[in-house]
Motif scaffolding. Sequence first.
Motif, PDB file in Angstrom:
ATOM      1  N   HIS A   1       0.744  -1.074   0.074  1.00  0.00           N
ATOM      2  CA  HIS A   1      -0.057  -0.104   0.237  1.00  0.00           C
ATOM      3  C   HIS A   1       0.865   1.352  -0.168  1.00  0.00           C
ATOM      4  CE1 HIS A   1      -3.572  -2.232   0.755  1.00  0.00           C
ATOM      5  NE2 HIS A   1      -2.884  -2.930   1.521  1.00  0.00           N
ATOM      6  N   ASP A   2       0.258   2.448  -0.333  1.00  0.00           N
ATOM      7  CA  ASP A   2       0.896   3.574  -0.149  1.00  0.00           C
ATOM      8  C   ASP A   2       0.275   4.123   1.372  1.00  0.00           C
ATOM      9  OD1 ASP A   2       1.990   6.343  -1.491  1.00  0.00           O
ATOM     10  OD2 ASP A   2       0.263   6.911  -0.042  1.00  0.00           O
ATOM     11  N   ILE A   3       1.531   4.279   2.070  1.00  0.00           N
ATOM     12  CA  ILE A   3       1.207   4.441   3.516  1.00  0.00           C
ATOM     13  C   ILE A   3       1.422   5.963   3.885  1.00  0.00           C
ATOM     14  CG2 ILE A   3       1.929   2.054   4.038  1.00  0.00           C
ATOM     15  CD1 ILE A   3       4.473   3.638   5.223  1.00  0.00           C
ATOM     16  N   THR A   4       1.542   7.042   2.948  1.00  0.00           N
ATOM     17  CA  THR A   4       1.738   8.388   3.377  1.00  0.00           C
ATOM     18  C   THR A   4       0.848   8.879   4.246  1.00  0.00           C
ATOM     19  OG1 THR A   4       2.761   8.406   0.958  1.00  0.00           O
ATOM     20  CG2 THR A   4       2.538  10.460   2.176  1.00  0.00           C
ATOM     21  N   LEU A   5      -0.560   8.879   3.959  1.00  0.00           N
ATOM     22  CA  LEU A   5      -1.354   9.506   5.002  1.00  0.00           C
ATOM     23  C   LEU A   5      -1.350   8.533   6.293  1.00  0.00           C
ATOM     24  CD1 LEU A   5      -3.662  11.331   5.561  1.00  0.00           C
ATOM     25  CD2 LEU A   5      -5.440   9.839   4.537  1.00  0.00           C
ATOM     26  N   ALA A   6      -1.323   7.384   6.179  1.00  0.00           N
ATOM     27  CA  ALA A   6      -1.477   6.523   7.468  1.00  0.00           C
ATOM     28  C   ALA A   6      -0.163   6.979   8.384  1.00  0.00           C
ATOM     29  CB  ALA A   6      -1.622   5.051   7.280  1.00  0.00           C
TER      30      ALA A   6
ATOM     31  N   TRP B   1      -6.873   4.396   5.847  1.00  0.00           N
ATOM     32  CA  TRP B   1      -6.015   5.609   5.735  1.00  0.00           C
ATOM     33  C   TRP B   1      -5.090   5.178   4.704  1.00  0.00           C
ATOM     34  CZ3 TRP B   1      -8.644   9.294   7.827  1.00  0.00           C
ATOM     35  CH2 TRP B   1      -9.339   9.110   8.988  1.00  0.00           C
ATOM     36  N   LEU B   2      -4.899   3.969   4.556  1.00  0.00           N
ATOM     37  CA  LEU B   2      -4.015   3.311   3.318  1.00  0.00           C
ATOM     38  C   LEU B   2      -4.698   3.628   1.882  1.00  0.00           C
ATOM     39  CD1 LEU B   2      -3.416  -0.045   4.703  1.00  0.00           C
ATOM     40  CD2 LEU B   2      -1.854   1.831   4.893  1.00  0.00           C
ATOM     41  N   ASP B   3      -3.535   3.957   0.790  1.00  0.00           N
ATOM     42  CA  ASP B   3      -3.917   4.247  -0.430  1.00  0.00           C
ATOM     43  C   ASP B   3      -4.836   5.176  -0.415  1.00  0.00           C
ATOM     44  OD1 ASP B   3      -2.477   1.959  -1.087  1.00  0.00           O
ATOM     45  OD2 ASP B   3      -4.091   0.600  -1.300  1.00  0.00           O
ATOM     46  N   ARG B   4      -4.741   6.472   0.191  1.00  0.00           N
ATOM     47  CA  ARG B   4      -5.472   7.545   0.095  1.00  0.00           C
ATOM     48  C   ARG B   4      -4.910   8.713  -0.267  1.00  0.00           C
ATOM     49  NH1 ARG B   4      -9.946   7.694   3.828  1.00  0.00           N
ATOM     50  NH2 ARG B   4     -10.591   9.516   2.323  1.00  0.00           N
ATOM     51  N   PHE B   5      -5.276   9.148  -1.270  1.00  0.00           N
ATOM     52  CA  PHE B   5      -4.716  10.293  -1.934  1.00  0.00           C
ATOM     53  C   PHE B   5      -5.452  11.591  -1.951  1.00  0.00           C
ATOM     54  CE2 PHE B   5      -3.381   6.528  -3.691  1.00  0.00           C
ATOM     55  CZ  PHE B   5      -2.075   6.623  -3.632  1.00  0.00           C
ATOM     56  N   VAL B   6      -5.405  12.322  -0.743  1.00  0.00           N
ATOM     57  CA  VAL B   6      -5.944  13.303  -0.473  1.00  0.00           C
ATOM     58  C   VAL B   6      -5.022  14.730   0.126  1.00  0.00           C
ATOM     59  CG1 VAL B   6      -7.964  11.832   0.631  1.00  0.00           C
ATOM     60  CG2 VAL B   6      -6.213  12.662   1.947  1.00  0.00           C
ATOM     61  N   LYS B   7      -5.693  15.815   0.165  1.00  0.00           N
ATOM     62  CA  LYS B   7      -4.856  16.800   0.655  1.00  0.00           C
ATOM     63  C   LYS B   7      -4.623  16.669   2.138  1.00  0.00           C
ATOM     64  CE  LYS B   7      -6.941  20.090  -2.744  1.00  0.00           C
ATOM     65  NZ  LYS B   7      -7.955  21.358  -2.469  1.00  0.00           N
TER      66      LYS B   7
END
Length: 146
Positions: free
Chosen positions: A72-77, A87-93
């Motif tokens: 997963h993309d963990i950036t937000l998490a 919160w995984l794979d979330r591409f939000v501001k």
Amino acid sequence: MFAPSPSELAKDATKEHAEVEQLGTITLEELNKYHCNNEERRLLSLFGTIFDVTSSEKGYGKNGAYKEYAGHDITLAIGLMKTDAQWLDRFVKMEEKWINDAKGWVEYMDAKYPRCGKLDRWDEDPESWPELSEEEKEAINKCVIM
């Protein structure tokens, strides 16, 4: 007692990495194939940089402490310090604090794991991504009493 910062943890990690296959730019769907149950290879994305975390069975394997992050993309998490799948794979501001908290982990990941590609979603302008809903923002700050 405070937990060590990512940069303190990075000091104990080695910069020497095993050679891994480079993937170039891949889609989220492709990244999702490299989950904790994938015995061959486990990957994750942080700010679109894909790290090969296969070497850490205790961290990202099927019984690992951070198994949810593999694939997963963990950036937000990681910016929120949450492990919930929502919160995984979330591409939000993202708010500045979340961005800074997540960026703190890049040094650690670089010290511990080899880079092996890029996630195509990060080629987009993050300012064009939607904001979290009010309900989601409330969930972030919810206090859990055990």
